[in-house]
Design an enzyme around this catalytic site. Structure first.
Site, PDB file in Angstrom:
ATOM      1  N   ARG A 115      33.810 -67.925  71.503  1.00  0.00           N
ATOM      2  CA  ARG A 115      34.237 -69.271  71.090  1.00  0.00           C
ATOM      3  C   ARG A 115      33.980 -69.519  69.613  1.00  0.00           C
ATOM      4  NH1 ARG A 115      33.008 -71.892  76.736  1.00  0.00           N
ATOM      5  NH2 ARG A 115      31.010 -70.875  76.492  1.00  0.00           N
ATOM      6  N   GLU A 164       9.131 -55.140  88.893  1.00  0.00           N
ATOM      7  CA  GLU A 164       9.140 -55.393  87.453  1.00  0.00           C
ATOM      8  C   GLU A 164       7.811 -55.997  87.037  1.00  0.00           C
ATOM      9  OE1 GLU A 164      13.180 -56.373  85.688  1.00  0.00           O
ATOM     10  OE2 GLU A 164      12.994 -57.755  87.372  1.00  0.00           O
ATOM     11  N   HIS A 217      21.522 -54.557  93.092  1.00  0.00           N
ATOM     12  CA  HIS A 217      20.932 -53.278  92.689  1.00  0.00           C
ATOM     13  C   HIS A 217      20.251 -52.563  93.854  1.00  0.00           C
ATOM     14  CE1 HIS A 217      21.836 -54.875  88.845  1.00  0.00           C
ATOM     15  NE2 HIS A 217      20.714 -55.520  88.621  1.00  0.00           N
ATOM     16  N   LYS A 248       9.187 -59.880  90.405  1.00  0.00           N
ATOM     17  CA  LYS A 248       8.735 -59.937  89.012  1.00  0.00           C
ATOM     18  C   LYS A 248       7.217 -60.064  89.025  1.00  0.00           C
ATOM     19  CE  LYS A 248      12.950 -61.327  86.859  1.00  0.00           C
ATOM     20  NZ  LYS A 248      13.546 -60.100  86.313  1.00  0.00           N
TER      21      LYS A 248
HETATM   22  C1  BG6 Z   1      19.228 -57.364  85.815  1.00  0.00           C
HETATM   23  C2  BG6 Z   1      18.480 -58.593  86.263  1.00  0.00           C
HETATM   24  O1  BG6 Z   1      20.428 -57.228  86.529  1.00  0.00           O
HETATM   25  O2  BG6 Z   1      18.429 -56.229  86.026  1.00  0.00           O
HETATM   26  C3  BG6 Z   1      17.155 -58.715  85.560  1.00  0.00           C
HETATM   27  O3  BG6 Z   1      19.273 -59.746  86.025  1.00  0.00           O
HETATM   28  C4  BG6 Z   1      16.358 -57.445  85.685  1.00  0.00           C
HETATM   29  O4  BG6 Z   1      16.399 -59.827  86.064  1.00  0.00           O
HETATM   30  C5  BG6 Z   1      17.219 -56.244  85.304  1.00  0.00           C
HETATM   31  O5  BG6 Z   1      15.226 -57.538  84.840  1.00  0.00           O
HETATM   32  C6  BG6 Z   1      16.495 -54.956  85.597  1.00  0.00           C
HETATM   33  O6  BG6 Z   1      17.246 -53.880  85.087  1.00  0.00           O
HETATM   34  P1  BG6 Z   1      16.523 -52.520  84.680  1.00  0.00           P
HETATM   35  O7  BG6 Z   1      17.662 -51.618  84.315  1.00  0.00           O
HETATM   36  O8  BG6 Z   1      15.610 -52.836  83.548  1.00  0.00           O
HETATM   37  O9  BG6 Z   1      15.785 -52.073  85.890  1.00  0.00           O
END
Ligand code: BG6
Length: 512
Positions: free
Chosen positions: A62, A239, A263, A362
């Site tokens: 934009r 994470e 994922h 997390k």
């Molecule tokens: C993303 C999520 O799709 O994947 C994030 O939105 C997450 O919250 C991330 O931290 C993790 O990806 P990777 O490749 O670091 O494991």
């Protein structure tokens, strides 16, 4: 020393992939994903000579930005986020063909301008180019972008020819079954399914692809890969980071939508699917959909198949961190889960009776993604000690990240005059055998989309099948507010309910 001299196994891997002349248009060109992942991916493909000779990068957003400024932004993104340092000669080749178009996402005239810009590139070049539209924007503008790609004729350009237009669409792909169906229907009103590349960047990770190789290129696994030998499967995507600066997004998403539905589910599908007849996109995706369809609906409510929790204050890497509710931008009454674990049952001949445990969160003790195949305990009286039989169950674990590799726990004899056993670990580490500078997921995926290979992308029915399993959970949680939402200290492996989820079948979580 050249990478191939240090790591001789790299020799013989052909780098040549022929992509036709291409223009990549990135919608959301000044966004975070563009800087962190997309621009570095394009640069590294250029570095590896994998971009077509006629390659054009067009940023769209934009905000009006002069071409020169867009190139400067891109160069600083490479300096900050690329796995390789910026090589001025390589970047100069890409930058020479980088430009920027500004316009609204719901502005048909701006898409006509974009169409004219692409036609101008073709005219200068004297040949057709394929257009690859990368939608890297918030989901609220997916619809107008798609509709305008249709209305401006860009979506249908060269349809049916090898260089037909394509669209890559980032997650979130819907927020429940209904919205995923709606998005699929908008996509299909503009693009044919074979033009659509729904991205899940986990599929672009080297080790996720290695899972297919390990499973289907080694004769020793397939005979054991079933309910006769496997006790349970555990998939962990942990994470260390908290919600960070993404409170706005995360509050609307939560762990289930952010990590599990996509994922983690992809990891499950690749682990559990039947061998495909080929590595062709449809053959692989057919098998993934088949196994997802064999998953039983989840039992909800107390003592059911799903646990959710939020992190409280705690210690991560020795440092005190706030709880989820104390993070900036989070509603102090929030019911959004930062952790979830699930027990899936797959009702088919291969897997009936083998629980698949999934968890993601997390603020866990450290970042690790792993798939652990837990084999049945060996029967045995031979090695009982003091009447106690405690041989370890063999465990095959695929460490997806970090420290990528594969390990197998076996029982071995402790040297000495007595016959005593101890679990030992056989290890294969990627970095030791192949070196550690492997391509980023986005490099592989952008390249695959350019050369028309949809194997590592999600098909529409696959996204809907996965949402079909998760939507009842989301609906149930919404009806419950904070009721049943557990807590775990930041830096721990999750709430007590997660242990109970496995405990009732005599299982326990690994600490990877
Ligand atoms: C993303 C999520 O799709 O994947 C994030 O939105 C997450 O919250 C991330 O931290 C993790 O990806 P990777 O490749 O670091 O494991």
């Amino acid at each position: 020393m050249a990478e191939t001299e240090r790591h001789p196994f790299l020799k013989g891997l052909s780098k040549h992939r022929g992509a036709p002349p291409t223009v990549i248009v990135i919608f959301g060109a000044s966004g975070d994903l563009t800087a962190r992942k997309l621009i570095p991916a394009v640069y590294n493909l250029g570095f590896d000579n994998l971009l077509p000779a006629d390659f054009f990068l067009v940023g769209y957003g934009r905000k009006p930005i002069p071409d020169e400024e867009f190139r400067t932004m891109a160069a600083s993104a490479i300096r900050e986020f690329s796995r390789r340092e910026l090589d001025p000669a390589v970047w100069a080749r890409v930058a020479a063909h980088a430009s920027y178009v500004s316009g609204g996402y719901d502005e048909k005239a701006a898409f006509d301008k974009l169409a004219a810009h692409i036609a101008g590139i073709e005219k200068t070049l004297g040949r057709d180019v394929q257009s690859l539209f990368y939608i890297s924007t918030p989901p609220s503008v997916f619809e107008p972008i798609l509709k305008n790609l249709g209305a401006s004729g860009l979506a249908g350009k060269y349809l049916g020819q090898p260089h037909q237009s394509k669209v890559i669409i980032e997650k979130p792909f819907g927020r429940d079954l209904e919205s995923a169906r709606q998005l699929n229907s908008t996509l299909r009103s503009v693009f044919a399914e074979r033009q659509v590349y729904r991205i899940d960047h986990y599929l672009g990770k080297e080790t996720v692809q290695d899972l297919l190789v390990q499973r289907f290129a080694n004769a020793i696994f397939e005979p054991l890969w079933n309910r006769n030998f496997i006790e349970s499967v555990q998939i962990t995507v942990a994470e260390e980071v908290g919600v960070g600066s993404r409170a706005g997004y995360y509050e609307q998403s939560g762990c289930l939508r952010d990590m599990l539905q996509n994922h983690t589910m992809q990891l499950l599908a690749l682990t559990a699917m039947e061998p495909p007849v080929s590595l062709d996109a449809e053959a692989v995706r057919d098998e993934k959909v088949k196994v997802l369809k064999a998953i039983q609906p989840l039992v909800l409510g107390p003592g059911g198949d799903v646990v959710r929790a939020q992190y409280g204050p705690g210690l991560v890497a020795g440092k005190p961190v706030p709880g989820y509710l104390q993070e900036a931008g989070i509603n102090p009454q929030s019911a959004t889960e930062s952790y979830a674990s699930i027990r899936f049952s797959i009702n088919n001949w291969r897997w009936q009776g083998v629980p698949f445990y999934l968890r993601s969160g997390k603020r866990m003790p450290h970042r690790v993604t792993e798939i652990a195949i837990q084999f049945k305990r060996p029967p045995g009286t031979l090695f009982a000690e003091g009447g106690r039989f405690d041989l370890a169950a063999n465990t095959l674990s695929f460490q997806i990240q970090p420290d990528e590799g594969l390990s197998l726990i076996l029982n071995g004899k402790i040297p000495g005059l007595e016959t005593r056993t101890q679990p030992v670990k056989m290890n294969f580490r990627y970095a030791t055998t192949f070196g550690s500078n492997t391509p980023e997921a986005y490099e592989r995926l952008v390249l695959d989309a350019m050369i028309d290979d949809g194997t590592l992308f999600i098909r529409g029915d696959e996204a809907e099948t996965s949402w079909g399993l998760y939507t009842p959970v989301l609906d149930y949680w919404r009806s419950q507010g904070r009721n049943g939402l557990e807590s775990y200290p930041a830096g721990s492996w999750g709430p007590p309910g997660a242990d109970a989820l496995l405990g009732k079948s005599g299982h326990s979580w690994r600490k990877p």
